[in-house]
Write a protein that holds these residues in place. Structure first.
Motif, short mmCIF file in Angstrom:
data_model
loop_
_atom_site.label_atom_id
_atom_site.label_comp_id
_atom_site.label_asym_id
_atom_site.label_seq_id
_atom_site.Cartn_x
_atom_site.Cartn_y
_atom_site.Cartn_z
N TYR A 107 -43.74 34.47 22.06
CA TYR A 107 -43.96 35.77 21.42
C TYR A 107 -42.81 36.04 20.46
CZ TYR A 107 -43.27 40.80 20.88
OH TYR A 107 -43.01 42.05 20.36
N ILE A 108 -43.14 36.43 19.25
CA ILE A 108 -42.14 36.76 18.24
C ILE A 108 -42.45 38.14 17.69
CG2 ILE A 108 -41.09 36.08 16.04
CD1 ILE A 108 -42.08 33.22 16.60
N ARG A 109 -41.55 39.07 17.89
CA ARG A 109 -41.78 40.44 17.45
C ARG A 109 -41.83 40.51 15.93
NH1 ARG A 109 -41.13 45.66 19.51
NH2 ARG A 109 -40.61 47.22 17.94
N GLY A 110 -42.76 41.29 15.42
CA GLY A 110 -42.89 41.46 13.98
C GLY A 110 -41.80 42.37 13.42
N PHE A 111 -41.49 42.23 12.16
CA PHE A 111 -40.51 43.08 11.50
C PHE A 111 -40.77 43.06 10.00
CE2 PHE A 111 -38.74 38.87 11.55
CZ PHE A 111 -38.07 38.72 10.34
N ASP A 112 -40.22 44.08 9.31
CA ASP A 112 -40.39 44.20 7.85
C ASP A 112 -41.86 44.14 7.45
OD1 ASP A 112 -37.68 44.38 7.55
OD2 ASP A 112 -37.39 42.29 7.01
N GLY A 113 -42.70 44.82 8.24
CA GLY A 113 -44.11 44.86 7.91
C GLY A 113 -44.92 43.68 8.40
N ARG A 114 -44.26 42.68 8.96
CA ARG A 114 -44.97 41.51 9.48
C ARG A 114 -45.44 41.78 10.90
NH1 ARG A 114 -40.49 36.90 7.84
NH2 ARG A 114 -40.30 37.46 5.63
N PRO A 115 -46.64 41.34 11.25
CA PRO A 115 -47.14 41.60 12.62
C PRO A 115 -46.46 40.69 13.64
CG PRO A 115 -48.69 40.23 11.41
CD PRO A 115 -47.62 40.63 10.42
N SER A 116 -46.44 41.14 14.88
CA SER A 116 -45.96 40.30 15.97
C SER A 116 -46.98 39.18 16.19
CB SER A 116 -45.80 41.11 17.25
OG SER A 116 -44.85 42.14 17.07
N ARG A 117 -46.47 38.03 16.65
CA ARG A 117 -47.34 36.87 16.83
C ARG A 117 -46.95 36.10 18.09
NH1 ARG A 117 -46.61 33.20 11.80
NH2 ARG A 117 -44.43 33.68 12.24
N ILE A 118 -47.85 35.24 18.52
CA ILE A 118 -47.54 34.24 19.54
C ILE A 118 -47.84 32.89 18.93
CG2 ILE A 118 -48.13 33.28 21.79
CD1 ILE A 118 -48.69 36.04 22.82
N LEU A 119 -46.82 32.04 18.87
CA LEU A 119 -46.96 30.72 18.27
C LEU A 119 -46.90 29.63 19.34
CD1 LEU A 119 -44.64 30.96 15.12
CD2 LEU A 119 -47.09 31.45 15.29
N THR A 120 -47.70 28.60 19.16
CA THR A 120 -47.60 27.42 20.02
C THR A 120 -46.37 26.64 19.62
OG1 THR A 120 -48.83 25.91 18.59
CG2 THR A 120 -50.12 27.32 20.08
N ARG A 121 -46.02 25.63 20.41
CA ARG A 121 -44.84 24.83 20.07
C ARG A 121 -45.09 23.98 18.83
NH1 ARG A 121 -44.29 20.36 24.93
NH2 ARG A 121 -46.14 19.13 24.46
N GLY A 122 -46.35 23.88 18.40
CA GLY A 122 -46.67 23.20 17.15
C GLY A 122 -46.64 24.13 15.96
N GLY A 123 -46.38 25.43 16.21
CA GLY A 123 -46.29 26.39 15.11
C GLY A 123 -47.60 27.07 14.77
N ASN A 124 -48.64 26.82 15.56
CA ASN A 124 -49.93 27.45 15.31
C ASN A 124 -50.01 28.80 16.01
OD1 ASN A 124 -51.13 25.18 13.85
ND2 ASN A 124 -51.14 24.13 15.82
#
Length: 278
Positions: free
Chosen positions: A69-86
């Motif tokens: 999980y990566i919290r969003g900032f500067d207008g970007r939404p929070s996301r969850i990325l796989t270890r492959g970056g997807n």
């Protein structure tokens, strides 16, 4: 529209992060820096029966999709990325839950864990999560806190425990147990397999978070390439999902050591359990 068929195929491979040409993403990026975006997380080496760090913790190895999980900032939404970056889509309930527990609105907040859908096999759960369709029953099992990666693992886990008291049901904190001995690891490994887990992960309690494959983390799971003689069958734990059916197969290697083999589909478990004499 200006690309030839071959160029379009390569471009699609870049988007999918897999060119299917027998060359790793890292090697491609060595030749063409930054061509394929990657997302590094801490990964484990194989456990060989030798424990090189005195203060070790272990946890069950969940059979799900690794996600951060990566919290969003500067207008970007929070996301969850796989270890492959997807990006894992369709898990808005998990992202919203993580957003709510982010400490002091820290824009660099991150949680590392495993995504799965309870009651489904890995293939079923993985397929739904990767499809992008809504999966409101998905659960995020959190086992590390990368934002505090400059602290020892034991402190990162203590921090997660302190903030996990009021987590919603879609977030679970993965329990870590202090290792007492190599024999203790083996006992816990066999129990984990009988309960339907993929194996164990053994970690150095003093280690920092590294975005690479690290000797501070060791994974212990059945080797699919091992040749073993089947000498018995173990029923799943009576309180687990595999009660009344196959939990694991008991095998003997050529050197005489016994192992527990798991990782079967529900259909395979039922067939093997009901045909043990074969």
């Amino acid at each position: 529209s200006r690309l030839s068929s071959s160029e379009a195929t390569i471009f699609l491979g870049i988007i999918l992060k897999n060119l299917h040409i027998g060359v790793s993403v890292n090697r491609i990026n060595e030749v063409f820096p930054g061509l394929i975006s990657i997302h590094e997380v801490m990964k484990a080496h194989l456990y060989t029966g030798v424990l090189k760090f005195p203060n070790a913790l272990m946890s069950v190895k969940l059979d799900g999709i690794r996600g951060e999980y990566i919290r969003g900032f500067d207008g970007r939404p929070s996301r969850i990325l796989t270890r492959g970056g997807n990006e894992i889509r369709g898990v808005d309930h998990i992202i919203e839950a993580c957003d709510r527990i982010s400490i002091d609105s820290v824009y660099k907040e991150r949680f590392d864990g495993e995504l799965l859908i309870p009651g489904l096999t890995f293939q079923e759960s993985s397929g739904k999560l990767r499809s992008g369709e809504s999966t409101p029953d998905a659960v995020f099992h959190i086992f590390d806190w990368p934002r505090t990666g400059n602290l020892p693992l034991r402190d990162r886990l203590d921090g997660l425990k302190n903030i996990s008291e009021f987590w919603p049901s879609c977030l679970k904190l993965v329990k870590h147990v202090p290792v007492q001995s190599v024999e203790h690891i083996q006992r816990m490994y066999e129990k984990a397999l009988s309960l339907g887990y993929e194996g164990l992960v053994i970690k150095d309690a003093d280690s920092l978070y590294e975005r690479k494959r690290s000797p501070s983390w060791l994974k212990m799971k059945p080797n699919e390439m091992d040749e073993v003689e089947i000498i018995g069958f173990m029923e799943g734990d009576e309180n687990g999902r595999f009660a009344g059916t196959l939990g694991s197969i008991i095998g003997r290697r050529k050197d005489g050591t016994e192992v527990r083999v798991a990782g079967f589909t529900d259909e395979e478990r039922e067939h093997i359990w009901n045909n043990q004499e074969l």
